[in-house]
Design a protein around this motif. Structure first.
Motif, PDB file in Angstrom:
ATOM      1  N   SER A 143       2.076  -1.299  -3.280  1.00 29.18           N
ATOM      2  CA  SER A 143       2.889  -2.475  -3.468  1.00 29.18           C
ATOM      3  C   SER A 143       1.966  -3.758  -3.441  1.00 29.18           C
ATOM      4  O   SER A 143       2.216  -4.695  -4.452  1.00 29.18           O
ATOM      5  CB  SER A 143       4.275  -2.459  -2.879  1.00 29.18           C
ATOM      6  N   GLN A 149       5.946  -6.630  -2.090  1.00 27.46           N
ATOM      7  CA  GLN A 149       7.450  -5.912  -2.317  1.00 27.46           C
ATOM      8  C   GLN A 149       8.636  -7.094  -2.498  1.00 27.46           C
ATOM      9  O   GLN A 149       8.550  -8.316  -1.796  1.00 27.46           O
ATOM     10  CB  GLN A 149       7.919  -5.141  -0.985  1.00 27.46           C
ATOM     11  N   ARG A 151      11.691  -5.560  -2.399  1.00 29.46           N
ATOM     12  CA  ARG A 151      12.544  -4.770  -1.546  1.00 29.46           C
ATOM     13  C   ARG A 151      11.882  -3.702  -0.775  1.00 29.46           C
ATOM     14  O   ARG A 151      10.887  -3.239  -1.112  1.00 29.46           O
ATOM     15  CB  ARG A 151      13.846  -4.196  -2.223  1.00 29.46           C
ATOM     16  N   ASP A 152      12.405  -2.970   0.509  1.00 30.14           N
ATOM     17  CA  ASP A 152      11.814  -1.978   1.109  1.00 30.14           C
ATOM     18  C   ASP A 152      12.665  -0.554   1.063  1.00 30.14           C
ATOM     19  O   ASP A 152      12.519   0.241   1.513  1.00 30.14           O
ATOM     20  CB  ASP A 152      11.352  -2.196   2.516  1.00 30.14           C
ATOM     21  N   ARG A 153      13.833  -0.766   0.462  1.00 28.87           N
ATOM     22  CA  ARG A 153      14.696   0.360   0.097  1.00 28.87           C
ATOM     23  C   ARG A 153      15.588   0.017  -1.112  1.00 28.87           C
ATOM     24  O   ARG A 153      15.757  -0.987  -1.449  1.00 28.87           O
ATOM     25  CB  ARG A 153      15.556   0.482   1.275  1.00 28.87           C
ATOM     26  N   MET A 331       8.301   4.257  -6.201  1.00 27.60           N
ATOM     27  CA  MET A 331       8.800   3.317  -5.196  1.00 27.60           C
ATOM     28  C   MET A 331       8.024   2.127  -5.000  1.00 27.60           C
ATOM     29  O   MET A 331       8.285   0.989  -4.933  1.00 27.60           O
ATOM     30  CB  MET A 331       8.988   4.112  -3.707  1.00 27.60           C
ATOM     31  N   SER A 335       9.617  -1.432  -5.897  1.00 27.27           N
ATOM     32  CA  SER A 335       9.529  -2.287  -4.654  1.00 27.27           C
ATOM     33  C   SER A 335       9.228  -3.547  -5.157  1.00 27.27           C
ATOM     34  O   SER A 335       9.635  -4.653  -4.594  1.00 27.27           O
ATOM     35  CB  SER A 335       8.815  -1.805  -3.576  1.00 27.27           C
ATOM     36  N   ARG A 369      14.038   4.917   1.287  1.00 31.00           N
ATOM     37  CA  ARG A 369      13.346   3.877   1.747  1.00 31.00           C
ATOM     38  C   ARG A 369      11.808   3.844   1.134  1.00 31.00           C
ATOM     39  O   ARG A 369      11.446   4.921   0.841  1.00 31.00           O
ATOM     40  CB  ARG A 369      13.119   4.194   3.449  1.00 31.00           C
ATOM     41  N   VAL A 370      11.230   2.857   0.925  1.00 32.38           N
ATOM     42  CA  VAL A 370      10.095   2.842   0.280  1.00 32.38           C
ATOM     43  C   VAL A 370       9.002   3.190   1.614  1.00 32.38           C
ATOM     44  O   VAL A 370       8.835   2.527   2.486  1.00 32.38           O
ATOM     45  CB  VAL A 370       9.615   1.400   0.027  1.00 32.38           C
TER      46      VAL A 370
END
Ligand code: MUC
Ligand code: MG
Length: 392
Positions: A143, A149, A151-153, A331, A335, A369-370
């Protein structure tokens, strides 16, 4: 030790101390047959195992990166099969890239485009492995190489696709109890339209009004069927209707999109970014399903997100039932997207009897979750790979 650069980038005043030689030494593809916990039906295919191609890229510095190409029922969801993906990589993509600097992602994508037309799943798997290898070399998550990122999820949809409404209701209730999934995608088109509606009514009655239901027809309905059936979907408060008509029937898709209050999700109708611009111009839908098997690479998928948003089209993080390897690659890109209105559907790691990685992706509180850590954030379980590799 300075990084050895190839001739195709300008010499620097002083070599940057990024570590080691990131030229590509080899690219090896392995066909994987990964059993699923149950049969998974779509309008045009049915599987009891997932067909993947695992890609391992080794750099001159000794680092190995991994990537994954997914298929669904052989060359049925798209035109690529595990055999064609393996051949494209072994015979065309590896020769095009060996010796090149793995960090030159855009230049390597141009080389792959010159070596093979379309073959998007194969190209995306190779590029995922290149990003993984460079990420491990630099000690950075993929990422971070894609803008960082936001977002991490993210939310994660579960697909109900056995065709048995009773079994599907139990399966959905279990996902809700585990707090893994609270939104569901229901695969239609392999039974009669009437049976599809009865099945949906059973699921809506059993799950209640608060659960989000979307449907994926995988191109199985005609415009006339859509006109007849969409009111029933509206009655059932379906949130999205995915690819109701054939991918090539853009005018029909635009006409049915204009007739319903449910947004249409564009999937098979747009692989390339020019196809996406065309379906957007023709108003075929209001949401677009982003997938590496369509975009052919992580950078191209980011460009697809930008094109969709420039037309006011919302984004849905799509999948092709990847294992944690392919899911991690998605992801890594998802993300970094400022907007991803519909979250993702990367339930693949949980429909496999055995995943391909040492630590599968984490699902909790209805989100995925990422994975953290350098590269894609996942590592192979070599014993499971050996167990599921096709003996060539
Ligand atoms: C598709 O058409 O969306 C994604 C989930 C699923 O069950 O099928 C895939 C492909
Ligand atoms: Mg779909």
């Amino acid at each position: 030790m300075s990084i050895n650069v190839t001739e195709n980038i300008p010499p620097r005043a002083a070599p940057i101390e990024l570590g080691r030689d990131t030229r590509i030494r080899s690219i090896v593809a392995t066909i994987i047959e990964a059993p699923t916990v149950r049969r998974h039906k779509l309008s045009n295919t049915e599987i009891a195992h997932q067909g993947f191609v695992l890609v391992r890229v080794q750099l001159e510095n000794g680092v190995t990166g991994i990537g994954e190409a997914s298929t669904l029922g052989g060359p049925r969801w798209a035109e690529e099969s595990v055999e064609s993906i393996w051949a494209a990589i072994a015979n065309y993509l590896e020769p095009a890239l060996v010796g090149q600097n793995a960090m030159l992602f855009e230049a390597n994508a141009v080389r792959m485009a010159k070596a093979a037309t379309r073959n998007f799943a194969a190209k995306a798997a190779v590029e995922s492995a290149l990003f993984d290898a460079v990420g491990h070399t630099l000690g950075l998550p993929v990422s971070a190489l894609l803008g960082g990122q936001v977002r991490d999820r993210m939310g994660v949809i579960w697909a109900l696709a056995s065709g048995d409404a009773g079994q599907e209701l139990e399966e959905a209730r279990e996902k809700l109890r585990l707090r893994h999934h609270k939104d569901f995608k229901i695969k239609l088109g392999f039974n009669s339209p009437e049976a599809d509606i009865v099945r949906l009514q059973h699921l809506r009655a059993g799950l209640g009004d608060d659960v989000k239901l979307i449907v994926d027809v995988n191109q199985a309905w005609t415009e006339a069927l859509c006109i007849r059936l969409f009111p029933a979907l509206e009655e059932l408060n379906v949130a999205l209707i995915e690819q109701p008509v054939q991918a090539s029937q853009r005018e029909a898709m635009a006409r049915v999109a204009a007739r319903t209050r449910i947004p249409l999700l564009i999937d098979e109708a747009a692989f390339t970014n020019s196809e996406l611009a065309s379906v957007a111009t023709q108003a075929c839908g209001s949401v677009y399903s982003l997938k590496l098997v369509k975009s052919g690479g992580l950078l191209e998928l980011k460009r697809a997100a930008g094109i969709a948003q420039s037309f006011g089209i919302e984004l849905y993080g799509g999948c092709l039932l990847e294992s944690s390897i392919g899911a991690a690659a998605h992801m890594a890109v998802f993300s970094t997207l400022p907007r991803l209105e519909w979250g993702s559907e990367h339930f693949g790691p949980r429909i496999l009897v055995e995943d391909l990685v040492a630590a599968p992706l984490v699902f909790e509180e209805f989100e995925i979750r990422v994975p953290a850590g350098p590269g894609l954030g996942v590592t192979l379980d070599e014993d499971k790979v050996r167990m599921m590799a096709r003996k060539m």
